[in-house]
Write a protein that holds these residues in place. Structure first.
Motif, PDB file in Angstrom:
ATOM      1  N   LEU A 114      26.192  45.047  46.624  1.00 12.57           N
ATOM      2  CA  LEU A 114      25.224  44.236  47.371  1.00 12.57           C
ATOM      3  C   LEU A 114      24.423  43.346  46.422  1.00 12.57           C
ATOM      4  CD1 LEU A 114      24.261  43.846  50.300  1.00 12.57           C
ATOM      5  CD2 LEU A 114      22.470  45.503  49.814  1.00 12.57           C
ATOM      6  N   ALA A 115      24.036  43.872  45.279  1.00 14.46           N
ATOM      7  CA  ALA A 115      23.292  43.076  44.303  1.00 14.46           C
ATOM      8  C   ALA A 115      24.147  41.941  43.751  1.00 14.46           C
ATOM      9  CB  ALA A 115      22.800  43.970  43.163  1.00 14.46           C
ATOM     10  N   VAL A 153      27.017  58.707  44.377  1.00 11.34           N
ATOM     11  CA  VAL A 153      27.830  57.723  43.657  1.00 11.34           C
ATOM     12  C   VAL A 153      28.226  56.579  44.585  1.00 11.34           C
ATOM     13  CG1 VAL A 153      30.060  57.371  42.527  1.00 11.34           C
ATOM     14  CG2 VAL A 153      28.658  59.338  41.921  1.00 11.34           C
ATOM     15  N   SER A 154      28.606  56.886  45.821  1.00  9.85           N
ATOM     16  CA  SER A 154      29.001  55.825  46.751  1.00  9.85           C
ATOM     17  C   SER A 154      27.818  54.937  47.116  1.00  9.85           C
ATOM     18  CB  SER A 154      29.637  56.419  48.006  1.00  9.85           C
ATOM     19  OG  SER A 154      28.684  57.160  48.739  1.00  9.85           O
ATOM     20  N   LEU A 155      26.645  55.495  47.260  1.00 14.63           N
ATOM     21  CA  LEU A 155      25.455  54.671  47.518  1.00 14.63           C
ATOM     22  C   LEU A 155      25.142  53.777  46.327  1.00 14.63           C
ATOM     23  CD1 LEU A 155      23.086  57.149  49.377  1.00 14.63           C
ATOM     24  CD2 LEU A 155      24.203  55.124  50.299  1.00 14.63           C
ATOM     25  N   PHE A 156      25.300  54.298  45.124  1.00 14.24           N
ATOM     26  CA  PHE A 156      25.075  53.494  43.922  1.00 14.24           C
ATOM     27  C   PHE A 156      26.064  52.337  43.849  1.00 14.24           C
ATOM     28  CE2 PHE A 156      26.078  52.671  39.422  1.00 14.24           C
ATOM     29  CZ  PHE A 156      24.842  52.187  39.021  1.00 14.24           C
ATOM     30  N   VAL A 157      27.340  52.599  44.127  1.00 15.88           N
ATOM     31  CA  VAL A 157      28.355  51.545  44.097  1.00 15.88           C
ATOM     32  C   VAL A 157      28.064  50.498  45.171  1.00 15.88           C
ATOM     33  CG1 VAL A 157      30.812  51.073  44.486  1.00 15.88           C
ATOM     34  CG2 VAL A 157      30.119  52.977  43.045  1.00 15.88           C
ATOM     35  N   ALA A 158      27.649  50.936  46.358  1.00 14.07           N
ATOM     36  CA  ALA A 158      27.325  49.998  47.437  1.00 14.07           C
ATOM     37  C   ALA A 158      26.138  49.120  47.059  1.00 14.07           C
ATOM     38  CB  ALA A 158      27.034  50.761  48.722  1.00 14.07           C
ATOM     39  N   ILE A 159      25.151  49.689  46.415  1.00 13.63           N
ATOM     40  CA  ILE A 159      23.985  48.907  45.994  1.00 13.63           C
ATOM     41  C   ILE A 159      24.371  47.900  44.913  1.00 13.63           C
ATOM     42  CG2 ILE A 159      21.770  49.097  44.774  1.00 13.63           C
ATOM     43  CD1 ILE A 159      21.310  51.700  46.365  1.00 13.63           C
ATOM     44  N   VAL A 160      25.255  48.286  44.005  1.00 14.21           N
ATOM     45  CA  VAL A 160      25.714  47.362  42.960  1.00 14.21           C
ATOM     46  C   VAL A 160      26.464  46.192  43.587  1.00 14.21           C
ATOM     47  CG1 VAL A 160      27.304  47.112  41.016  1.00 14.21           C
ATOM     48  CG2 VAL A 160      25.736  49.051  41.106  1.00 14.21           C
ATOM     49  N   PHE A 203      26.633  40.498  45.303  1.00 14.73           N
ATOM     50  CA  PHE A 203      26.774  39.527  46.384  1.00 14.73           C
ATOM     51  C   PHE A 203      25.537  38.646  46.488  1.00 14.73           C
ATOM     52  CE2 PHE A 203      25.908  38.496  50.856  1.00 14.73           C
ATOM     53  CZ  PHE A 203      26.964  37.631  51.087  1.00 14.73           C
ATOM     54  N   PHE A 204      24.357  39.229  46.424  1.00 21.60           N
ATOM     55  CA  PHE A 204      23.136  38.431  46.506  1.00 21.60           C
ATOM     56  C   PHE A 204      22.988  37.497  45.310  1.00 21.60           C
ATOM     57  CE2 PHE A 204      21.214  41.700  49.512  1.00 21.60           C
ATOM     58  CZ  PHE A 204      21.349  40.865  50.611  1.00 21.60           C
ATOM     59  N   LEU A 205      23.422  37.924  44.137  1.00 21.10           N
ATOM     60  CA  LEU A 205      23.383  37.036  42.977  1.00 21.10           C
ATOM     61  C   LEU A 205      24.334  35.855  43.163  1.00 21.10           C
ATOM     62  CD1 LEU A 205      23.239  39.513  39.966  1.00 21.10           C
ATOM     63  CD2 LEU A 205      21.512  37.844  40.640  1.00 21.10           C
ATOM     64  N   ALA A 206      25.504  36.100  43.732  1.00 18.99           N
ATOM     65  CA  ALA A 206      26.451  35.015  43.975  1.00 18.99           C
ATOM     66  C   ALA A 206      25.899  34.030  44.998  1.00 18.99           C
ATOM     67  CB  ALA A 206      27.790  35.575  44.444  1.00 18.99           C
ATOM     68  N   VAL A 207      25.246  34.531  46.026  1.00 12.02           N
ATOM     69  CA  VAL A 207      24.644  33.646  47.032  1.00 12.02           C
ATOM     70  C   VAL A 207      23.503  32.850  46.419  1.00 12.02           C
ATOM     71  CG1 VAL A 207      23.301  33.623  49.177  1.00 12.02           C
ATOM     72  CG2 VAL A 207      25.337  35.041  48.999  1.00 12.02           C
ATOM     73  N   LYS A 208      22.709  33.501  45.575  1.00 14.06           N
ATOM     74  CA  LYS A 208      21.571  32.821  44.943  1.00 14.06           C
ATOM     75  C   LYS A 208      22.037  31.703  44.004  1.00 14.06           C
ATOM     76  CE  LYS A 208      17.386  33.740  42.349  1.00 14.06           C
ATOM     77  NZ  LYS A 208      16.572  34.749  41.667  1.00 14.06           N
ATOM     78  N   LYS A 209      23.173  31.900  43.334  1.00 12.03           N
ATOM     79  CA  LYS A 209      23.689  30.878  42.422  1.00 12.03           C
ATOM     80  C   LYS A 209      24.431  29.774  43.157  1.00 12.03           C
ATOM     81  CE  LYS A 209      24.016  33.589  38.258  1.00 12.03           C
ATOM     82  NZ  LYS A 209      24.859  33.962  37.127  1.00 12.03           N
ATOM     83  N   GLY A 210      24.611  29.886  44.463  1.00 14.20           N
ATOM     84  CA  GLY A 210      25.211  28.817  45.240  1.00 14.20           C
ATOM     85  C   GLY A 210      26.728  28.832  45.272  1.00 14.20           C
TER      86      GLY A 210
END
Length: 52
Positions: free
Chosen positions: A19-20, A10-17, A22-29
Motif C-alpha cells: 500500500l505504501a 507478516v501478511s499485514l506487514f506485506v500489505a502495508i508495504v 502504491f501511494f508513492l507511485a501515485v504521488k510521483k505521478g
C-alpha cells in the motif's frame, strides 16, 4: 496456533508495504497519463520499422 499469529502479522506487514509503494507511485505521478498508452498502438511508427 502461534504460527497463525505470525503469518497474520507478516501478511499485514506485506500489505502495508504494498500500500505504501502504491501511494508513492501515485504521488510521483506514475498513473497520470491514461490515454497515451492506449493510443500508442494506433500510430504507425514507420521510422522504426524501415529497413534501408
Amino acid at each position: 496456533m502461534g504460527v497463525i499469529y505470525i503469518l497474520i502479522i507478516v501478511s499485514l506487514f506485506v500489505a502495508i508495504v504494498f500500500l505504501a509503494v502504491f501511494f508513492l507511485a501515485v504521488k510521483k505521478g506514475q498513473f497520470e497519463d491514461n490515454e497515451t498508452p492506449a493510443m500508442r498502438i494506433l500510430f504507425n511508427d514507420v521510422v522504426a520499422h524501415k529497413k534501408e
